[in-house]
Design an enzyme around this catalytic site. Structure first.
Site, PDB file in Angstrom:
ATOM      1  N   ILE A   9       0.860  -1.187   0.000  1.00  0.00           N
ATOM      2  CA  ILE A   9       0.000   0.000   0.000  1.00  0.00           C
ATOM      3  C   ILE A   9       0.895   1.235   0.000  1.00  0.00           C
ATOM      4  CG2 ILE A   9      -1.795   1.265   1.236  1.00  0.00           C
ATOM      5  CD1 ILE A   9      -2.702  -1.382   2.447  1.00  0.00           C
ATOM      6  N   TRP A  11       2.572   3.315  -3.546  1.00  0.00           N
ATOM      7  CA  TRP A  11       3.463   3.080  -4.682  1.00  0.00           C
ATOM      8  C   TRP A  11       4.260   4.354  -4.983  1.00  0.00           C
ATOM      9  CZ3 TRP A  11       1.489   2.467 -10.401  1.00  0.00           C
ATOM     10  CH2 TRP A  11       2.533   2.004 -11.209  1.00  0.00           C
ATOM     11  N   VAL A  14       9.667   4.734  -2.024  1.00  0.00           N
ATOM     12  CA  VAL A  14      10.066   3.524  -1.294  1.00  0.00           C
ATOM     13  C   VAL A  14       9.347   2.303  -1.853  1.00  0.00           C
ATOM     14  CG1 VAL A  14      10.152   2.392   0.959  1.00  0.00           C
ATOM     15  CG2 VAL A  14      10.614   4.849   0.772  1.00  0.00           C
ATOM     16  N   GLY A  15       8.065   2.463  -2.202  1.00  0.00           N
ATOM     17  CA  GLY A  15       7.341   1.348  -2.806  1.00  0.00           C
ATOM     18  C   GLY A  15       8.014   0.855  -4.071  1.00  0.00           C
ATOM     19  N   LYS A 105       8.302   6.080  10.520  1.00  0.00           N
ATOM     20  CA  LYS A 105       8.882   6.389  11.834  1.00  0.00           C
ATOM     21  C   LYS A 105       8.033   7.371  12.643  1.00  0.00           C
ATOM     22  CE  LYS A 105      11.458   8.151   9.033  1.00  0.00           C
ATOM     23  NZ  LYS A 105      11.342   8.536   7.606  1.00  0.00           N
ATOM     24  N   GLY A 134      17.177   4.119   7.366  1.00  0.00           N
ATOM     25  CA  GLY A 134      17.060   3.627   5.991  1.00  0.00           C
ATOM     26  C   GLY A 134      17.593   2.227   5.798  1.00  0.00           C
ATOM     27  N   LYS A 205      13.178   8.968  15.110  1.00  0.00           N
ATOM     28  CA  LYS A 205      14.047   7.789  15.023  1.00  0.00           C
ATOM     29  C   LYS A 205      14.730   7.488  16.352  1.00  0.00           C
ATOM     30  CE  LYS A 205      14.863   8.853  10.151  1.00  0.00           C
ATOM     31  NZ  LYS A 205      15.810   9.457   9.179  1.00  0.00           N
TER      32      LYS A 205
END
Length: 440
Positions: A9, A11, A14-15, A105, A134, A205
C-alpha cells in the site's frame, strides 16, 4: 507450501524500491526462504502516474480494501506515510489477521506502543527496520545482534538531509538557506523541510532506537529536540578553528537510573569517525557493556536502501510464518511485560561542554564581564577566540567551556544577554568530546 503473499500500500519512492528489490533478487530471496515471496497486489490512490518502476496492470488497485480484505495476503506493507490514515491501515491489517511491515517512523514514534501491543494480542508482528536509518540494519542489530548486551549509549547521524546541508555549509561556505535550496534541488530535502531541519525526523528515530536499546516504551514527547535552521556558517568556521566539526546528532544514554534522549547540533572532534560522515549518509555508534563500541554506516534514505530494509523485514516475517513463530522477537526487543518506565533526564539536568558565540561591543572590560558571570554560575572557560577591532560595532567573542550543567548555562546566558555591551542573543552549541563521552 504456497508462496508468502504480499500486499503493498503506497506506490511511491520507497514502494518502487521494494518492488525493484523483490524483482532483482527474486532467486536469492526464494533460495533463502525456500518458497517464493510473491507481490500479490499494489494499492495507490493514483495508479496512472508514471513511476521509475512499473507494475503489471492486473496487480494495481486504488482500493486499499482489495488488499486488506484479501484472505490470501499474508503481509501488508504500509508505505503511505502520515499518521491517522496509516494507523488505520495497520490496525485493520492486524485485525484481519495479517502481519505488517512499515517504514513510518513518525507513526511509530507517536503510536508504536499501541500498535505493537495490539499486534502481540492478535498474534501478529510488525516489521519496522526501514523506519530508522534507511538501509542500515540498526533495528535488527539492537533487537537481535546485540541482545546479549546492556546498551549504554547510542548516538549518531540519523537524518541525511540535515547532514547534507551541514556538509555543504562547511565545505562550500554556504548559508543555511543556500544549502537548503541546493538540497531541495538535489532531491534530498522536501519542499517543506521542517521535519528534517528542525530535528523532528531525527527525534522520531531516536525515540524508537532508545526504546529498543534501554527496554522502555517509546516516548517521543520527552526527546529534547533542536534543529539546524539557526546555524550560521561563522559557527562552523569557529568550530573548525577549535578542531571540531558540526553535526546534527541524536544522543541517548542510560546512566545513573535515568535516560538522556536529545537531538541537537553538536560539535564533535574533527578526528572522530563521525566527523567524516558527509552528504546524505547516516552513521550510528552503539556502546554495549560486552561488545564495546561499534558503528553502523550507510545510506539513511533513498529508494533502494529503504526498499532493501523493507524486503529484509518481509523475509524475517516470512520465515516466522513458515516456522509458525510470529512474534518470536518482541517488537521493542524486551518482553512487553518487562518494559520499564525509566525516568527521562530533563535537558536542564544534562551536563556537557559548550560553544558560545557572543556578539559584543568592542570596548575594554567586555571579556571580564562575560567571564565573571560564567564563573558565578560555575562555568569554566576552556578556550577563547576574540575577533576585533571594529570601533562602534559589535565583534564576536567565541568561548568553549569545560563540562557544565545546562540549567546553569541557561541562567548565565540569560544574564549575559541583558548586558548593554551584548548586541544579540548568544549562540549556543553543545559539544561532545573526551570530557563528556568515552567514544571520543
Amino acid at each position: 507450501m504456497r508462496s508468502i503473499r504480499v500486499g503493498l500500500i503506497g506506490w511511491g519512492t520507497v514502494g518502487c524500491g521494494v518492488i525493484q528489490v523483490l524483482r532483482e533478487n527474486e532467486a536469492d530471496i526464494r533460495n533463502r526462504l525456500g518458497v517464493p515471496l510473491e507481490l500479490r497486489r499494489v494499492a495507490d490512490l493514483d495508479i496512472d502516474r508514471p513511476r521509475p518502476v512499473s507494475v503489471p496492470r492486473d496487480l494495481l488497485t486504488n482500493r486499499i480494501d482489495d488488499i486488506l480484505n484479501d484472505p490470501d495476503i499474508d503481509i501488508v506493507v504500509e508505505l503511505i506515510g502520515g499518521l491517522d490514515a496509516a494507523r488505520e491501515v495497520i490496525r485493520r491489517a492486524i485485525d484481519s489477521g495479517k502481519h505488517v511491515v512499515t517504514a513510518n517512523k513518525a507513526l511509530l514514534a507517536h503510536s508504536g506502543n499501541e500498535l505493537f501491543r495490539v499486534a502481540a494480542e492478535r498474534g501478529r508482528a510488525i516489521g519496522f527496520e526501514a523506519s530508522v536509518a534507511g538501509g542500515i540494519p540498526l533495528i535488527k542489530a539492537l533487537r537481535e545482534g546485540l541482545a546479549g548486551n546492556r546498551i549504554q549509549t547510542i548516538f549518531g547521524i540519523l537524518n541525511g538531509t540535515a547532514n547534507y546541508i551541514l556538509t555543504r555549509m562547511a565545505e562550500g561556505g554556504l548559508s543555511f538557506e543556500d544549502a537548503l535550496g541546493e538540497a531541495q534541488q538535489m532531491g534530498y530535502a522536501e519542499a517543506n523541510p521542517a521535519l528534517d531541519v528542525e530535528g523532528i525526523d531525527t527525534a522520531h528515530k531516536l525515540a524508537i532506537a532508545s526504546a529498543l536499546s534501554f527496554g522502555t516504551p517509546i516516548r517521543f514527547d520527552e526527546v529534547y529536540t533542536e534543529g539546524i535552521s539557526h546555524i550560521d556558517p561563522d559557527d562552523i568556521q569557529f568550530g573548525e578553528e577549535f578542531g571540531y566539526s558540526l553535526k546534527l546528532l541524536a544522543i541517548a544514554r542510560h546512566m545513573d537510573g535515568r535516560i538522556e534522549t536529545r537531538v541537537h547540533p553538536t560539535l564533535i572532534p574533527r578526528h572522530h569517525v563521525l566527523a567524516s560522515v558527509k552528504g546524505a549518509y547516516n552513521a550510528v555508534h552503539v556502546q554495549g557493556n560486552a561488545v564495546g563500541n561499534i558503528m553502523l554506516y550507510g545510506m539513511g534514505a533513498g529508494m533502494m536502501p529503504t526498499g532493501s530494509a523493507v524486503v529484509g523485514d518481509l523475509i524475517d516475517l516470512a520465515r516466522d510464518i513458515l516456522g509458525s513463530t510470529p512474534g518470536r522477537v518482541p517488537a521493542l526487543a524486551f518482553q512487553p511485560d518487562r518494559l520499564a518506565e525509566i525516568a527521562i533526564k530533563p535537558i536542564a539536568d544534562v551536563s556537557t561542554c559548550y560553544y558560545f558565540r557572543f556578539s559584543a561591543l568592542d570596548q575594554p572590560g567586555v571579556l571580564s564581564k562575560v567571564s565573571g558571570i560564567l564563573g558565578k554560575f560555575h562555568i569554566s572557560i576552556a578556550a577563547v577566540i576574540q575577533k576585533g577591532r571594529r570601533k562602534a560595532s559589535s565583534v564576536p567573542i567565541v568561548m568553549l567551556t569545560h563540562e557544565a550543567l545546562e540549567s546553569n548555562v541557561r541562567a548565565a546566558l540569560a544574564e549575559i544577554d541583558q548586558l548593554d555591551i551584548v548586541t544579540a542573543p548568544t549562540q549556543i552549541i553543545r559539544i561532545e568530546n573526551q570530557e563528556t563521552n568515552n567514544f571520543f
